[in-house]
Scaffold this motif. Structure first.
Motif, PDB file in Angstrom:
ATOM      1  N   ASN A  35       4.825   0.170 -12.479  1.00  0.00           N
ATOM      2  CA  ASN A  35       3.759  -0.761 -12.827  1.00  0.00           C
ATOM      3  C   ASN A  35       3.469  -1.723 -11.676  1.00  0.00           C
ATOM      4  O   ASN A  35       2.384  -2.286 -11.602  1.00  0.00           O
ATOM      5  N   PHE A  36       4.454  -1.922 -10.801  1.00  0.00           N
ATOM      6  CA  PHE A  36       4.253  -2.849  -9.693  1.00  0.00           C
ATOM      7  C   PHE A  36       3.892  -2.044  -8.452  1.00  0.00           C
ATOM      8  O   PHE A  36       4.755  -1.593  -7.701  1.00  0.00           O
ATOM      9  N   SER A  37       2.600  -1.832  -8.259  1.00  0.00           N
ATOM     10  CA  SER A  37       2.134  -1.047  -7.115  1.00  0.00           C
ATOM     11  C   SER A  37       0.710  -1.463  -6.790  1.00  0.00           C
ATOM     12  O   SER A  37       0.003  -2.019  -7.638  1.00  0.00           O
ATOM     13  N   ILE A 104       1.593  -8.970  -6.281  1.00  0.00           N
ATOM     14  CA  ILE A 104       0.612  -8.313  -5.421  1.00  0.00           C
ATOM     15  C   ILE A 104      -0.751  -8.922  -5.738  1.00  0.00           C
ATOM     16  O   ILE A 104      -1.157  -8.974  -6.898  1.00  0.00           O
ATOM     17  N   VAL A 105      -1.448  -9.375  -4.720  1.00  0.00           N
ATOM     18  CA  VAL A 105      -2.791  -9.938  -4.880  1.00  0.00           C
ATOM     19  C   VAL A 105      -3.756  -9.031  -4.123  1.00  0.00           C
ATOM     20  O   VAL A 105      -3.676  -8.905  -2.900  1.00  0.00           O
ATOM     21  N   SER A 161      -5.064  -3.621   1.813  1.00  0.00           N
ATOM     22  CA  SER A 161      -5.808  -4.861   2.031  1.00  0.00           C
ATOM     23  C   SER A 161      -5.288  -5.982   1.132  1.00  0.00           C
ATOM     24  O   SER A 161      -5.878  -7.049   1.062  1.00  0.00           O
ATOM     25  N   SER A 162      -4.183  -5.732   0.438  1.00  0.00           N
ATOM     26  CA  SER A 162      -3.609  -6.705  -0.493  1.00  0.00           C
ATOM     27  C   SER A 162      -2.657  -7.654   0.227  1.00  0.00           C
ATOM     28  O   SER A 162      -2.300  -7.454   1.391  1.00  0.00           O
ATOM     29  N   TRP A 192      -0.775  -8.347  -9.874  1.00  0.00           N
ATOM     30  CA  TRP A 192       0.287  -7.747 -10.680  1.00  0.00           C
ATOM     31  C   TRP A 192       1.592  -8.409 -10.299  1.00  0.00           C
ATOM     32  O   TRP A 192       1.830  -8.712  -9.130  1.00  0.00           O
ATOM     33  N   ILE A 193       2.452  -8.633 -11.308  1.00  0.00           N
ATOM     34  CA  ILE A 193       3.672  -9.398 -11.072  1.00  0.00           C
ATOM     35  C   ILE A 193       4.909  -8.592 -11.455  1.00  0.00           C
ATOM     36  O   ILE A 193       4.893  -7.799 -12.401  1.00  0.00           O
TER      37      ILE A 193
END
Length: 380
Positions: A35-37, A104-105, A161-162, A192-193
């Motif tokens: 889920n964290f990607s 992730i931003v 680009s994050s 996403w955290i």
């Protein structure tokens, strides 16, 4: 023949090993999406897995993940206008040996956004533009805002680009301790955290990787059973968390029985990157009665590690039975999209018996042709 992980190999060689010997074995079901990607088109896992599903008879079915419930707070979207400053609040989870939160931003195309971080006590890391990295320390807590690809060090793809925001050390973890991602500039960003939760999470874009890849068949979970009888004879009945009309704020003290056929609240929701419709279909994934391992804790759910069972049907109070998930000494109730994916995998296997030349896209079409519409409206 045993194969060793190519420690000194290229990233492509390591991914191929994981896909071939870890993800793919022993079945076509991969039940733990990441889920964290990044969702900006640079995640290497999705294309690597999809490459094994090209050609006749090569089918991959994947669970969509269990991060869809807004109360989990794994995803948030925010927009900022020129001259504005937007704060997106989140909690840091208690971790071992110490708390650590990563966010992730991902700015949308055309966005010109600076990214920073605030602590519960005030400003933490002053917002930085792309190509910069900045760190700060407050009361033994360390925050790093990494917006320079040279500093990703493998934690994000170099082409991404994050930005990656990492907080660790002496983080405040009280229920009223809110950290914040700070956005300045103009545009929209998805976040996403991992190791925390946004104060106001959203369901959208919570299908995990690699299930969110367009070529793969992602399976969400639906409700097929609203209760069961434990091995001690106790009748348990499921309750669904209900939300406001916007699907954002949980209504305290409200929990009605779920309707058979509705989407499970935890089921990862779409769309996928670039607006791809996900999941592709849903299957039963709530309180599935299945074989239990001898090492499983009798009162611990496989979903998110929660240590409680459904409430009693008679009075809606939680069961005090230590074996409340077991229906007999070898079978127990389990929940998650990991238990929905095998139903679709089995259907795919039957279709392959009839026509071994089916491609991944033909299989998706055939499976979707045999589904029924949602039988009830979700309570979120």
């Amino acid at each position: 023949m045993e194969r060793e992980f190519p420690v000194n190999g290229t990233e492509d060689e390591q991914l191929e090993f994981l896909v071939r010997y870890a993800v793919m074995a022993p079945s076509v079901r991969q039940s733990q999406p990441w889920n964290f990607s990044v969702r900006d088109g640079t995640d290497p896992l999705g294309p690597a897995v999809a490459s094994f599903a090209r050609g006749p008879g090569r089918i991959i079915v994947i669970a969509s993940g269990n991060a869809g419930d807004p109360i989990l707070g794994t995803h948030q979207t925010a927009s900022v206008g020129s001259g504005e400053r937007v704060r997106v609040e989140f909690h840091a989870s208690r971790g071992f040996p110490s708390p650590r939160a990563q966010i992730i931003v991902s700015p949308h195309a055309g966005a010109d956004i600076r990214i920073g971080c605030d602590a519960p006590s005030g400003p933490f890391v002053t917002p930085v533009e792309r190509g910069r990295t900045r760190s700060a320390t407050i009361d033994n807590a360390i925050a790093n805002v990494i917006f320079d690809p040279k500093d990703f060090q493998g934690r994000l793809p170099a082409a991404s680009s994050s930005a990656l925001v990492v907080l660790e050390g002496g983080l405040a973890t009280g229920k009223d301790d809110h950290y914040s991602i700070v956005l300045e500039g103009s545009g929209t960003a998805d976040m996403w955290i991992l190791g925390g939760s946004f104060v106001h999470g959203v369901r959208e874009q919570t299908v995990g990787s690699p299930a969110n890849h367009p070529e793969l068949i992602a399976v969400g979970a639906s409700v097929s059973r609203t209760g069961y009888t434990t091995m001690s004879g106790e009748q348990l009945a499921l309750r669904s968390q209900e939300y406001d009309r916007g699907g954002l704020i949980p209504l305290i003290g409200v929990g009605a029985p779920p309707q058979p056929g509705q989407i499970a609240a935890f089921s990862g929701a779409g769309p996928g990157p670039m607006g791809v419709i996900k999941p592709d279909l849903v299957a039963p994934g709530v309180s599935i009665l299945s074989a239990a391992t001898s090492s499983r804790e009798p009162d611990r759910s496989l979903l998110l590690g929660t240590s409680h069972c459904p409430p009693r049907a008679a009075d809606a109070k939680l069961s005090e039975d230590d074996h409340c998930l077991f229906v007999d000494d070898q079978h127990a109730a389990a929940t998650g999209t990991s238990f929905a994916a095998p139903f679709v995998t089995g259907a795919a296997a039957i279709l392959l018996q009839a026509d071994p030349t089916l491609t991944q896209e033909e299989m998706r079409t055939a499976l979707q042709a045999g589904v029924h519409p949602h039988r009830s409206i979700p309570r979120f």
